[in-house]
Design an enzyme around this catalytic site. Sequence first.
Site, mmCIF file in Angstrom:
data_model
loop_
_atom_site.group_PDB
_atom_site.id
_atom_site.type_symbol
_atom_site.label_atom_id
_atom_site.label_comp_id
_atom_site.label_asym_id
_atom_site.label_seq_id
_atom_site.Cartn_x
_atom_site.Cartn_y
_atom_site.Cartn_z
ATOM 1 N N ASP A 260 -41.562 -52.630 -42.323
ATOM 2 C CA ASP A 260 -42.933 -53.032 -42.585
ATOM 3 C C ASP A 260 -43.781 -52.646 -41.376
ATOM 4 O OD1 ASP A 260 -44.489 -55.074 -44.582
ATOM 5 O OD2 ASP A 260 -45.274 -55.216 -42.542
ATOM 6 N N ASN A 268 -56.216 -50.732 -40.640
ATOM 7 C CA ASN A 268 -56.967 -50.230 -41.783
ATOM 8 C C ASN A 268 -58.429 -50.661 -41.702
ATOM 9 O OD1 ASN A 268 -56.522 -48.563 -44.025
ATOM 10 N ND2 ASN A 268 -56.548 -50.289 -45.433
ATOM 11 N N ASP A 277 -54.207 -44.419 -44.533
ATOM 12 C CA ASP A 277 -53.375 -43.521 -45.357
ATOM 13 C C ASP A 277 -52.568 -42.577 -44.480
ATOM 14 O OD1 ASP A 277 -54.380 -44.716 -47.600
ATOM 15 O OD2 ASP A 277 -55.764 -43.090 -48.112
ATOM 16 N N GLU A 303 -47.517 -51.423 -47.297
ATOM 17 C CA GLU A 303 -47.019 -50.867 -46.035
ATOM 18 C C GLU A 303 -45.551 -51.188 -45.828
ATOM 19 O OE1 GLU A 303 -48.959 -54.873 -45.068
ATOM 20 O OE2 GLU A 303 -49.406 -53.166 -46.345
#
Length: 398
Positions: A260, A268, A277, A303
């Site tokens: 993770d 983000n 991304d 993620e």
Amino acid sequence: MDTGLFIALLNPTIALALGAAFLVLWFYQRHRPYLAVLGTSYCVSAPGFLLQYFTLPGGIVLTKLVSNLCFTLAACCLVGAIISRYGRRVPYIAIGILAGGGMVAFCWFLFVQPDLTWRILSINFGFGGLSLLVAAELRAVRKNGPTEKILFVLSLLSGLNFIGRTLLVVISHGPFTSYDGFYGSSYWTTALLTHALLSLLIALCLFSAAALDVMKALKTETHTDPLSGLLNRRGFEERALLVLQHCAVTKVPVALVLADLDHFKALNDKYGHAAGDQVIADFAAKLRAAAGTRAVAGRIGGEEFAVLLSLSDLATARLFAEAVRTHYSAGSVDGLPPGTRVTASFGVAARTGDEGLEPLMRRADEALYKAKKNGRDSVRLSYERAETVFIPDTGSVG
């Protein structure tokens, strides 16, 4: 309609219909150029068949030359398309020798030493050699599926048709001295009918192969995450179940690694979705490179990633996770400011007994939770054993 005319028009009609169908398929699947070559092959063969019945203004000699040039070009295209469809390297030199040799011999017996029988033998032997060349190339892939097997058999039959049937008819009813009565001979009738049948069968087989390609591509799309290029959750679970079944049968160890990305939401929000991304794509690329072909890797959440490692115990899986963690945290990610450090946390669980995917993932997820809770950028292991059902021994009644 005259029966002879009907038979003469049968092959060009079939060839044009098949050529048009393959070109339409190619129009919607431009990434499969072999379909365009197949369409060209069948379309080019159509005038070849027509010129076997109708004569050009230049005379019979010019007509036969143009007709057989069409056949030769069509045969070369067909051979190249079939071989490339199955991922084999197209043997251009061998194709050139067989096709060119047959055409040169045909021209010799057309212009230098006119002989109808030898023209028939030379051009048919060239096409027979091309058919057997296809069979030789497909021999390596004939066990991959039904279409490969059928095409392999059809290529052999086509080679026997061009060589064996031609020899038998020439020996039985030849030699042929002129075209008078030639189009009513057993050679011409059998040649037209067998070619029509084999062309249809080969085309149907290739249509089936193209349909299977489309179905495979659609299945890949439904099982692949477009951003990371890894399997999505559905694809990962289906593939992982198959691997677990195989490992249970072969009695080999298997381990699961969950990963993770740390503080991904903050990254983000701070740098934008495009940067987020890029972080996911970068981590997926490093994960794929480390996993290789022996592992099943997937992006199972926003993620969150999973890797199922066959032939790996807990210690081996831990080394794998540590290697990915160290390599990723030490690198930089395009789209983020220089010096921005991105890390990931890992949870590792080794399968015990015939443990299923769900409990294995639950244990790895618990280990991942511990890694996140204890500071992130670390690897934690699950030392728990799979849940078992205890059945008490009630003894026997005597």
